[in-house]
Design an enzyme around this catalytic site. Structure first.
Site, PDB file in Angstrom:
ATOM      1  N   CYS A  18       0.862  -1.190   0.000  1.00 37.30           N
ATOM      2  CA  CYS A  18       0.000   0.000   0.000  1.00 37.30           C
ATOM      3  C   CYS A  18       0.896   1.237   0.000  1.00 37.30           C
ATOM      4  CB  CYS A  18      -0.898  -0.009   1.230  1.00 37.30           C
ATOM      5  SG  CYS A  18       0.037   0.076   2.792  1.00 37.30           S
ATOM      6  N   HIS A  47       5.788  -5.109   8.740  1.00 36.54           N
ATOM      7  CA  HIS A  47       5.815  -6.490   9.212  1.00 36.54           C
ATOM      8  C   HIS A  47       5.945  -7.472   8.049  1.00 36.54           C
ATOM      9  CE1 HIS A  47       3.849  -5.419  13.321  1.00 36.54           C
ATOM     10  NE2 HIS A  47       5.161  -5.334  13.355  1.00 36.54           N
ATOM     11  N   CYS A 102       2.617   5.727   8.957  1.00 36.07           N
ATOM     12  CA  CYS A 102       1.655   5.867   7.874  1.00 36.07           C
ATOM     13  C   CYS A 102       0.764   7.079   8.155  1.00 36.07           C
ATOM     14  CB  CYS A 102       0.798   4.612   7.757  1.00 36.07           C
ATOM     15  SG  CYS A 102      -0.550   4.787   6.560  1.00 36.07           S
ATOM     16  N   GLU A 132       0.913  -0.575  16.418  1.00 35.04           N
ATOM     17  CA  GLU A 132       0.040   0.551  16.086  1.00 35.04           C
ATOM     18  C   GLU A 132      -0.819   0.929  17.288  1.00 35.04           C
ATOM     19  OE1 GLU A 132      -3.796   1.648  13.344  1.00 35.04           O
ATOM     20  OE2 GLU A 132      -2.380   0.208  12.497  1.00 35.04           O
ATOM     21  N   SER A 229       1.918  -9.795  10.686  1.00 34.64           N
ATOM     22  CA  SER A 229       1.277  -8.737   9.911  1.00 34.64           C
ATOM     23  C   SER A 229      -0.223  -8.796  10.144  1.00 34.64           C
ATOM     24  CB  SER A 229       1.583  -8.917   8.418  1.00 34.64           C
ATOM     25  OG  SER A 229       0.718  -8.140   7.629  1.00 34.64           O
ATOM     26  N   SER A 230      -0.744  -7.811  10.872  1.00 33.80           N
ATOM     27  CA  SER A 230      -2.160  -7.819  11.237  1.00 33.80           C
ATOM     28  C   SER A 230      -3.055  -7.867  10.014  1.00 33.80           C
ATOM     29  CB  SER A 230      -2.485  -6.578  12.076  1.00 33.80           C
ATOM     30  OG  SER A 230      -3.864  -6.493  12.352  1.00 33.80           O
ATOM     31  N   ASN A 231      -2.756  -7.041   9.001  1.00 32.87           N
ATOM     32  CA  ASN A 231      -3.666  -7.008   7.853  1.00 32.87           C
ATOM     33  C   ASN A 231      -3.626  -8.311   7.069  1.00 32.87           C
ATOM     34  OD1 ASN A 231      -2.247  -6.484   4.993  1.00 32.87           O
ATOM     35  ND2 ASN A 231      -1.005  -5.511   6.565  1.00 32.87           N
ATOM     36  N   SER A 273       2.088  -5.437   3.310  1.00 30.94           N
ATOM     37  CA  SER A 273       3.540  -5.292   3.477  1.00 30.94           C
ATOM     38  C   SER A 273       4.318  -6.381   2.743  1.00 30.94           C
ATOM     39  CB  SER A 273       3.906  -5.287   4.973  1.00 30.94           C
ATOM     40  OG  SER A 273       3.256  -6.325   5.662  1.00 30.94           O
TER      41      SER A 273
END
Length: 314
Positions: A18, A47, A102, A132, A229-231, A273
Site C-alpha cells: 500500500c 511487518h 503511515c 500501532e 502482519s495484522s492485515n 507489506s
C-alpha cells in the site's frame, strides 16, 4: 509422464504494498543513501521478513528501543507509529529522526488527541500489543484510552460518563469485525463520537474486498504475508469466513502442494507489506506442479500516494 492437473489461479487485485508501506520503505532506503550505513530503525519498518532482511543487507539496523541507538546516527520510526515519548526522547538526545508512520495512522492519532482535548473518554478498537495500538495509546496520558478487542469488551465497558464517549480504531482490522464492535458500542452509547472518516484504511478495505470477490469461487486461498502482519492475518480470516480453506504463508518455500491437491481453483493475494516478487514466486511454484491459468480479479484501482519527509524527499 502423466499430464499436470489444470488449476485456475484467481489473483486478487489490489494486493501487496500500500502507499504507507511503500513510503516507509522508501524512507529507510533514502536515509541509507543520504546518510550512509548504519541507519537505525525502531521496530520492523513494516511487518514482513523479506522486506526487513533486504533493508538490513543495505545497512539498516532494526532495534526495539531508542536505548539501542547511538546519538550520532539517523533513526527511522516504523510505519505503525510510536508513542509521543519516543520522538520526545529523540529530540532530547538531539538525534536525527525520520518518522515513517503511515499518514492514515497519524490521522487516528490526531482524532484521539481532539477527543481528549474535548474531554471525551476514548475507546480504541484494536489488538493488545500491536505496535500501532501501542503508538496510538501512547499519544495520550496513561488511562486516557480504553482498549476494546471484542464485542464482549464493548458490552462490558463502563465509562465514567456514557454520554461523553468516542471511539477510534486500529487501521488494519477486519472491516466486519470492527463493524460488530462498533454496532455493540452504538447500541449502548447512541451518542458515541465516531471518526470523521472510517479509520480502517483504504488499502485494508480494498484488499479484504478483493479477497471476498475471489474466496467464494476458490476452494483454497493463499495469503502471502508474515504471521505478525495484522492485515495479512485478517485477509486469511476474511477468506475463511467466505468459505475457502485459507493459508497464511511467508513465501513459496512453505507452500505445500498437498494443500491444493484436488482443487480446481486457488485464490492468491498478499498483505499490504508483502512484495510482489513473493506473489510471483507462489504462482511459479504452483505452475511447476499444475497446468496453471492465471485470472486477475480487479475490484478497485488504487492511486493514493504519500509525500516523503523533507529530509529525504530531495
Amino acid at each position: 509422464m502423466s499430464p499436470r492437473a489444470p488449476l485456475t489461479v484467481l489473483l486478487a487485485s489490489p494486493r501487496g504494498f500500500c502507499a504507507g508501506v511503500d513510503r516507509a520503505i522508501q524512507i529507510v532506503e533514502r536515509a541509507i543513501a543520504r546518510y550512509g550505513a548504519p541507519v537505525y530503525v525502531r521496530h520492523e519498518i513494516v511487518h514482513n521478513r523479506h522486506v526487513v532482511e533486504r533493508l538490513r543487507a543495505l545497512g539498516a539496523v532494526f532495534v526495539e528501543d531508542l536505548d539501542e541507538c547511538p546519538d550520532d546516527r539517523p533513526v527511522v520510526f516504523s510505519a505503525h507509529g510510536v508513542p509521543k515519548s519516543v520522538p520526545a526522547e529523540a529530540k532530547a538526545r538531539r538525534m536525527l529522526f525520520l518518522d515513517a508512520t503511515c499518514p492514515l495512522v497519524s490521522k487516528v492519532h490526531v482524532e484521539a488527541q481532539r477527543h481528549f482535548e474535548a474531554g471525551r473518554e476514548i475507546v480504541l478498537i484494536g489488538h493488545a500489543g500491536h505496535p500501532e495500538v501501542v503508538g496510538t495509546m501512547g499519544q495520550l496520558p496513561d488511562g486516557a484510552v480504553r482498549l476494546i478487542e471484542t464485542v464482549e469488551d464493548a458490552q462490558s465497558f463502563e465509562p465514567r460518563d456514557p454520554a461523553n464517549v468516542a471511539f477510534v480504531t486500529q487501521t488494519t482490522l477486519s472491516v466486519d469485525d470492527t463493524a460488530d464492535i462498533v454496532a455493540a458500542l452504538r447500541a449502548r452509547f447512541p451518542g458515541i463520537a465516531a471518526p470523521h472518516k472510517e479509520d480502517i484504511c483504504y488499502a485494508t478495505t480494498n484488499r479484504q474486498d478483493a479477497v471476498k470477490a475471489i474466496a467464494g469461487r476458490a476452494e483454497v486461498l493463499l495469503v502471502i504475508g508474515s504471521a505478525n502482519s495484522s492485515n495479512s492475518v485478517r485477509l486469511a480470516e476474511v477468506g475463511r469466513r467466505a468459505g475457502a480453506r485459507a493459508y497464511l504463508i511467508e513465501d513459496a518455500s512453505v507452500l505445500e502442494p498437498r494443500w491444493v491437491e484436488g482443487a480446481r481453483t486457488v485464490g492468491v493475494t498478499a498483505g499490504a507489506s508483502a512484495p510482489e516478487v513473493l506473489v510471483q514466486g507462489v504462482i511459479d511454484k504452483l505452475a511447476a506442479a499444475f497446468d496453471v491459468t492465471v485470472e486477475e480479479v480487479d475490484t478497485a484501482r488504487e492511486t493514493v500516494t504519500f509525500k516523503l519527509p523533507r529530509a529525504v524527499a530531495g
